[in-house]
Design a protein around this motif. Structure first.
Motif, PDB file in Angstrom:
ATOM      1  N   GLY A 162       0.821  -1.208   0.000  1.00  0.00           N
ATOM      2  CA  GLY A 162       0.000   0.000   0.000  1.00  0.00           C
ATOM      3  C   GLY A 162       0.847   1.245   0.000  1.00  0.00           C
ATOM      4  O   GLY A 162       2.080   1.200   0.008  1.00  0.00           O
ATOM      5  N   LEU A 163       0.172   2.398  -0.041  1.00  0.00           N
ATOM      6  CA  LEU A 163       0.891   3.654   0.083  1.00  0.00           C
ATOM      7  C   LEU A 163       1.502   3.747   1.479  1.00  0.00           C
ATOM      8  O   LEU A 163       0.976   3.172   2.431  1.00  0.00           O
ATOM      9  CB  LEU A 163      -0.067   4.822  -0.141  1.00  0.00           C
ATOM     10  N   PRO A 164       2.603   4.465   1.620  1.00  0.00           N
ATOM     11  CA  PRO A 164       3.192   4.626   2.954  1.00  0.00           C
ATOM     12  C   PRO A 164       2.185   5.256   3.916  1.00  0.00           C
ATOM     13  O   PRO A 164       1.410   6.138   3.539  1.00  0.00           O
ATOM     14  CB  PRO A 164       4.373   5.568   2.697  1.00  0.00           C
ATOM     15  N   VAL A 165       2.217   4.795   5.162  1.00  0.00           N
ATOM     16  CA  VAL A 165       1.350   5.353   6.201  1.00  0.00           C
ATOM     17  C   VAL A 165       2.223   5.815   7.362  1.00  0.00           C
ATOM     18  O   VAL A 165       3.313   5.288   7.583  1.00  0.00           O
ATOM     19  CB  VAL A 165       0.303   4.330   6.705  1.00  0.00           C
ATOM     20  N   GLN A 183      -2.350  -5.386  10.706  1.00  0.00           N
ATOM     21  CA  GLN A 183      -3.597  -5.065  11.399  1.00  0.00           C
ATOM     22  C   GLN A 183      -3.482  -3.739  12.134  1.00  0.00           C
ATOM     23  O   GLN A 183      -4.420  -2.940  12.162  1.00  0.00           O
ATOM     24  CB  GLN A 183      -3.972  -6.176  12.378  1.00  0.00           C
ATOM     25  N   PHE A 184      -2.304  -3.484  12.721  1.00  0.00           N
ATOM     26  CA  PHE A 184      -2.091  -2.207  13.397  1.00  0.00           C
ATOM     27  C   PHE A 184      -2.223  -1.043  12.425  1.00  0.00           C
ATOM     28  O   PHE A 184      -2.818  -0.014  12.742  1.00  0.00           O
ATOM     29  CB  PHE A 184      -0.720  -2.181  14.076  1.00  0.00           C
ATOM     30  N   GLU A 189      -5.131   3.701  10.549  1.00  0.00           N
ATOM     31  CA  GLU A 189      -5.773   4.533   9.527  1.00  0.00           C
ATOM     32  C   GLU A 189      -7.205   4.870   9.927  1.00  0.00           C
ATOM     33  O   GLU A 189      -7.700   5.956   9.626  1.00  0.00           O
ATOM     34  CB  GLU A 189      -5.750   3.822   8.179  1.00  0.00           C
ATOM     35  N   ASN A 190      -7.877   3.947  10.609  1.00  0.00           N
ATOM     36  CA  ASN A 190      -9.263   4.195  11.023  1.00  0.00           C
ATOM     37  C   ASN A 190      -9.344   5.139  12.216  1.00  0.00           C
ATOM     38  O   ASN A 190     -10.188   6.046  12.250  1.00  0.00           O
ATOM     39  CB  ASN A 190      -9.954   2.868  11.363  1.00  0.00           C
ATOM     40  N   PRO A 192      -6.224   6.508  15.003  1.00  0.00           N
ATOM     41  CA  PRO A 192      -4.901   6.344  15.619  1.00  0.00           C
ATOM     42  C   PRO A 192      -4.938   6.170  17.130  1.00  0.00           C
ATOM     43  O   PRO A 192      -4.219   5.328  17.682  1.00  0.00           O
ATOM     44  CB  PRO A 192      -4.178   7.642  15.225  1.00  0.00           C
ATOM     45  N   VAL A 193      -5.754   6.949  17.830  1.00  0.00           N
ATOM     46  CA  VAL A 193      -5.786   6.867  19.294  1.00  0.00           C
ATOM     47  C   VAL A 193      -6.292   5.503  19.744  1.00  0.00           C
ATOM     48  O   VAL A 193      -5.699   4.844  20.606  1.00  0.00           O
ATOM     49  CB  VAL A 193      -6.659   7.991  19.879  1.00  0.00           C
ATOM     50  N   SER A 194      -7.386   5.055  19.156  1.00  0.00           N
ATOM     51  CA  SER A 194      -7.931   3.742  19.517  1.00  0.00           C
ATOM     52  C   SER A 194      -6.949   2.623  19.185  1.00  0.00           C
ATOM     53  O   SER A 194      -6.856   1.632  19.924  1.00  0.00           O
ATOM     54  CB  SER A 194      -9.260   3.504  18.792  1.00  0.00           C
ATOM     55  N   ALA A 195      -6.217   2.775  18.091  1.00  0.00           N
ATOM     56  CA  ALA A 195      -5.243   1.748  17.710  1.00  0.00           C
ATOM     57  C   ALA A 195      -4.160   1.609  18.764  1.00  0.00           C
ATOM     58  O   ALA A 195      -3.793   0.501  19.164  1.00  0.00           O
ATOM     59  CB  ALA A 195      -4.626   2.086  16.355  1.00  0.00           C
ATOM     60  N   LEU A 196      -3.644   2.737  19.251  1.00  0.00           N
ATOM     61  CA  LEU A 196      -2.606   2.684  20.278  1.00  0.00           C
ATOM     62  C   LEU A 196      -3.127   2.066  21.562  1.00  0.00           C
ATOM     63  O   LEU A 196      -2.463   1.238  22.198  1.00  0.00           O
ATOM     64  CB  LEU A 196      -2.070   4.091  20.548  1.00  0.00           C
ATOM     65  N   LEU A 197      -4.337   2.447  21.960  1.00  0.00           N
ATOM     66  CA  LEU A 197      -4.927   1.885  23.171  1.00  0.00           C
ATOM     67  C   LEU A 197      -5.162   0.384  23.023  1.00  0.00           C
ATOM     68  O   LEU A 197      -4.878  -0.398  23.936  1.00  0.00           O
ATOM     69  CB  LEU A 197      -6.238   2.598  23.497  1.00  0.00           C
ATOM     70  N   LYS A 198      -5.652  -0.011  21.891  1.00  0.00           N
ATOM     71  CA  LYS A 198      -5.939  -1.426  21.642  1.00  0.00           C
ATOM     72  C   LYS A 198      -4.670  -2.271  21.729  1.00  0.00           C
ATOM     73  O   LYS A 198      -4.643  -3.307  22.405  1.00  0.00           O
ATOM     74  CB  LYS A 198      -6.577  -1.591  20.257  1.00  0.00           C
ATOM     75  N   TRP A 199      -3.586  -1.807  21.070  1.00  0.00           N
ATOM     76  CA  TRP A 199      -2.393  -2.627  21.001  1.00  0.00           C
ATOM     77  C   TRP A 199      -1.544  -2.539  22.254  1.00  0.00           C
ATOM     78  O   TRP A 199      -0.817  -3.473  22.597  1.00  0.00           O
ATOM     79  CB  TRP A 199      -1.589  -2.273  19.755  1.00  0.00           C
TER      80      TRP A 199
END
Length: 206
Positions: A162-165, A183-184, A189-190, A192-199
């Protein structure tokens, strides 16, 4: 965004202490006397940003900044047209530094990152597919983030063709495999804050 009197961009002007980072602008049309996708006039730092759309000006135009007297680093452009009396693929009028920036070449895109100023490790790519598959572009952008006088929270990462993120650094410690990383990136992309908390809060983390 249109402004024939003031610098036109998502941000009209970025002052010397300003920092714009980790921003992706898509399907944008910027027009004005000075036009830039992210900023009409940048005197601060614009880093880890990307733009897709058009920038058209009567004086200066660039996909990231119309006029740059600050620093543009680690940005990329998928602009389809950048036109002005003085235009650059990244900055129209560059009176300081553009480094580690890349852009999609085309008939309506200038051949250089900027017509003037200091340009370091900047280059165009012929197709979006080329940009997606060559890791050297991402490496160059990340190298441009070294030794900046501003805080750098994210680096670019290419995952799964994919394109760089933009990925927050350091990565959450629970990312241990490529599947985790993919998955991260999707989660990031959806939201960022929730992603950090989740992981960071996965079961079994300390």
């Amino acid at each position: 965004v249109a402004d024939n009197d003031q610098p036109a961009g998502l941000f009209g002007c970025v002052n010397g202490s300003g920092v714009i980072a980790n921003l992706n602008l898509r399907k944008a049309t910027i027009t004005g006397k000075q036009a830039g996708g992210i900023a009409g006039n940048n005197a601060g730092h614009i880093i880890t940003c990307s733009f897709q759309g058009t920038a058209t000006a009567t004086q200066y135009a660039g996909s990231i900044a119309g006029t740059n007297t600050g620093t543009l680093a680690a940005c990329y452009s998928l602009a389809t047209a950048v036109t002005a009396t003085q235009a650059g693929a990244i900055a129209g009028n560059n009176e300081n530094t553009v480094k580690g920036c890349h852009w999609l070449t085309g008939t309506n895109i200038p051949k250089k990152a900027a017509a003037n100023g200091t340009l370091t490790d900047c280059s165009g790519f012929n197709t979006e597919a080329d940009f997606r598959t060559k890791a050297s572009y991402t490496t160059t952008m990340n190298n441009a983030l070294r030794n900046l006088n501003v805080r750098v929270d994210c680096i670019w990462m290419q995952v799964h063709g994919g394109l760089p993120v933009q990925i927050y650094q350091p990565l959450p410690r629970e990312i241990a495999t490529e599947a985790d990383l993919i998955q991260f990136c999707i989660d990031w992309e959806n939201d960022p804050v929730s992603a950090l908390l989740k992981w960071e809060d996965k079961p079994g983390s300390n």
